[in-house]
Design an enzyme around this catalytic site. Structure first.
Site, PDB file in Angstrom:
ATOM      1  N   SER A 146      -5.576  -6.994  11.779  1.00 15.56           N
ATOM      2  CA  SER A 146      -5.367  -6.016  12.863  1.00 15.56           C
ATOM      3  C   SER A 146      -6.497  -4.997  12.901  1.00 15.56           C
ATOM      4  O   SER A 146      -7.092  -4.741  13.946  1.00 15.56           O
ATOM      5  CB  SER A 146      -4.025  -5.314  12.653  1.00 15.56           C
ATOM      6  OG  SER A 146      -3.879  -4.243  13.536  1.00 15.56           O
ATOM      7  N   CYS A 150       0.848  -1.196   0.000  1.00 12.69           N
ATOM      8  CA  CYS A 150       0.000   0.000   0.000  1.00 12.69           C
ATOM      9  C   CYS A 150       0.884   1.247   0.000  1.00 12.69           C
ATOM     10  O   CYS A 150       1.856   1.327   0.767  1.00 12.69           O
ATOM     11  CB  CYS A 150      -0.890  -0.005   1.245  1.00 12.69           C
ATOM     12  SG  CYS A 150      -1.868   1.504   1.360  1.00 12.69           S
ATOM     13  N   GLU A 162       3.229  -6.073   8.627  1.00 16.24           N
ATOM     14  CA  GLU A 162       3.571  -4.672   8.321  1.00 16.24           C
ATOM     15  C   GLU A 162       4.704  -4.180   9.220  1.00 16.24           C
ATOM     16  O   GLU A 162       5.617  -3.471   8.760  1.00 16.24           O
ATOM     17  CB  GLU A 162       2.332  -3.783   8.495  1.00 16.24           C
ATOM     18  CG  GLU A 162       2.608  -2.332   8.107  1.00 16.24           C
ATOM     19  CD  GLU A 162       1.448  -1.412   8.420  1.00 16.24           C
ATOM     20  OE1 GLU A 162       0.272  -1.798   8.206  1.00 16.24           O
ATOM     21  OE2 GLU A 162       1.705  -0.287   8.894  1.00 16.24           O
ATOM     22  N   SER A 208     -10.081  -5.397   4.770  1.00 15.65           N
ATOM     23  CA  SER A 208      -9.746  -6.432   3.785  1.00 15.65           C
ATOM     24  C   SER A 208     -10.927  -7.360   3.507  1.00 15.65           C
ATOM     25  O   SER A 208     -10.734  -8.472   3.000  1.00 15.65           O
ATOM     26  CB  SER A 208      -8.533  -7.236   4.287  1.00 15.65           C
ATOM     27  OG  SER A 208      -8.729  -7.614   5.632  1.00 15.65           O
ATOM     28  N   CYS A 260      -3.751   5.076   9.003  1.00  8.99           N
ATOM     29  CA  CYS A 260      -4.218   5.516   7.696  1.00  8.99           C
ATOM     30  C   CYS A 260      -5.666   6.001   7.740  1.00  8.99           C
ATOM     31  O   CYS A 260      -6.396   5.745   8.696  1.00  8.99           O
ATOM     32  CB  CYS A 260      -4.038   4.396   6.680  1.00  8.99           C
ATOM     33  SG  CYS A 260      -5.303   3.162   6.810  1.00  8.99           S
TER      34      CYS A 260
HETATM   35  S1  SF4 Z   1      -5.604  -0.297   5.872  1.00  5.01           S
HETATM   36 FE1  SF4 Z   1      -4.675   1.668   5.260  1.00  5.01          FE
HETATM   37  S2  SF4 Z   1      -2.476   1.242   5.086  1.00  5.01           S
HETATM   38 FE2  SF4 Z   1      -3.541  -0.746   5.086  1.00  5.01          FE
HETATM   39  S3  SF4 Z   1      -3.858  -1.200   2.949  1.00  5.01           S
HETATM   40 FE3  SF4 Z   1      -5.686  -0.104   3.630  1.00  5.01          FE
HETATM   41  S4  SF4 Z   1      -5.289   2.072   3.136  1.00  5.01           S
HETATM   42 FE4  SF4 Z   1      -3.334   0.971   3.050  1.00  5.01          FE
END
Ligand code: SF4
Length: 309
Positions: A227, A96, A126, A270, A195
């Protein structure tokens, strides 16, 4: 009964991008295709790609020489890229862009010889990836107030912090405040690294909690290793609403809705939308008069450009 669907939930721009990278790579080159770590932390998404012949690995050594590999949305350390180069792998980076930004910040602090406090969960992919962008002798990973007390850094030094992107916004703010108390020269990113998607999904849980009230229930659709999904469940609980996390409708034990006045449903960054729709269907099968309430999603136009495939 009313069923409220969280205003912001499901795929963030980083996850949508990572999945699109896999789709386009499959369309252009087919299999064999390897992905380093789960492309995103969602069982259904990962199993869907496995069924199409994609192989997920946690070790570059498991990939045969010269094959094509995609790096997951969570990002990788430079050492992983080096290893991939040594094996002549064709690499595609689905990290990302918001994680890449943290990598660049971490490298910048390391170049300036500044100790870096990385706020995050040790072992999360991450955090492992970001750690690799900090000079090892400057790296300190913390996740609790007790960890801050134990930090062995001269308090007179300039100290930097960076964070995992999917932490609790409120808890992280408190940790940064404590760091600032300990290190008066604390420096950090211009804007918090948590984010936009994590922030807005946690804000949407606050909205759900006030709509559902203490006699309500919040259901988070998300995988147990996600998470940001776990932070959503914790936020609901902190706000006094019974909150549970389920991977999919099959995991939902309907006895949890007994006696609940209202239900709020959200999902991690996700999680594909159809998994939430299946949960709604399962609840409405036993509560056919339940009213479904949707809100306008302010993030629907956020898109990250794709890398070269
Ligand atoms: S949660 Fe935030 S940092 Fe993680 S992939 Fe999605 S936009 Fe990117």
């Amino acid at each position: 009964m009313q069923i409220f669907l969280a205003r912001t939930q499901g795929f963030c721009a980083g996850v949508a991008r990572a999945i699109e990278v896999v789709e386009q790579t499959l369309a252009a080159y087919g299999t064999p295709l390897y992905i380093f770590h789960e492309i995103v932390h969602n069982t259904s998404v990962v199993n869907g790609f496995k069924a199409r012949g994609v192989v997920f690995v946690d070790d570059i050594a498991a990939i045969p020489e010269g094959q094509r590999v995609i790096f997951s949305a969570h990002g990788i350390s430079p050492a992983v890229l080096e290893e991939a180069k040594k094996k002549n792998l064709i690499t595609i980076n689905a990290t990302c862009p918001l994680v890449t930004k943290i990598h660049r910040e971490s490298e910048g602090f390391s170049r300036q010889n500044i100790p870096v406090v990385l706020i995050g969960h040790k072992g999360h992919e991450e955090v492992v990836g970001t750690s690799g962008h900090v000079r090892p002798d400057l790296l300190h990973i913390i996740s609790t107030r007790a960890d801050i007390e134990k930090l062995d850094i001269d308090p007179r030094l300039k100290v930097a912090y960076v964070t995992q992107t999917t932490l609790s916004v409120d808890d992280t703010r408190e940790l940064v405040r404590l760091l600032r108390e300990k290190f008066s020269l604390l420096t950090g990113p211009l804007h918090e690294d948590i984010c936009y998607a994590t922030q807005s999904r946690q804000d949407a849980i606050k909205e759900l909690a006030s709509l559902c009230g203490p006699k309500g229930l919040i259901i988070i659709c998300g995988s147990s290793n996600s998470s940001n999904s776990n932070r959503l469940m914790e936020k609901g609980q902190q706000l006094g609403v019974t909150s549970i996390i389920v991977d999919n409708a099959g995991d939902l034990d309907l006895t949890v809705i007994d006696g609940k006045e209202n239900i709020g449903i959200s999902s991690g960054a996700s999680v594909p939308r159809y998994l939430v729709d299946e949960i709604v269907l399962k609840i409405r099968a036993v509560c056919p008069r339940a009213e479904l309430i949707n809100f306008d999603n302010p993030e629907k136009h956020v898109v990250f450009p794709l890398p070269r495939i």
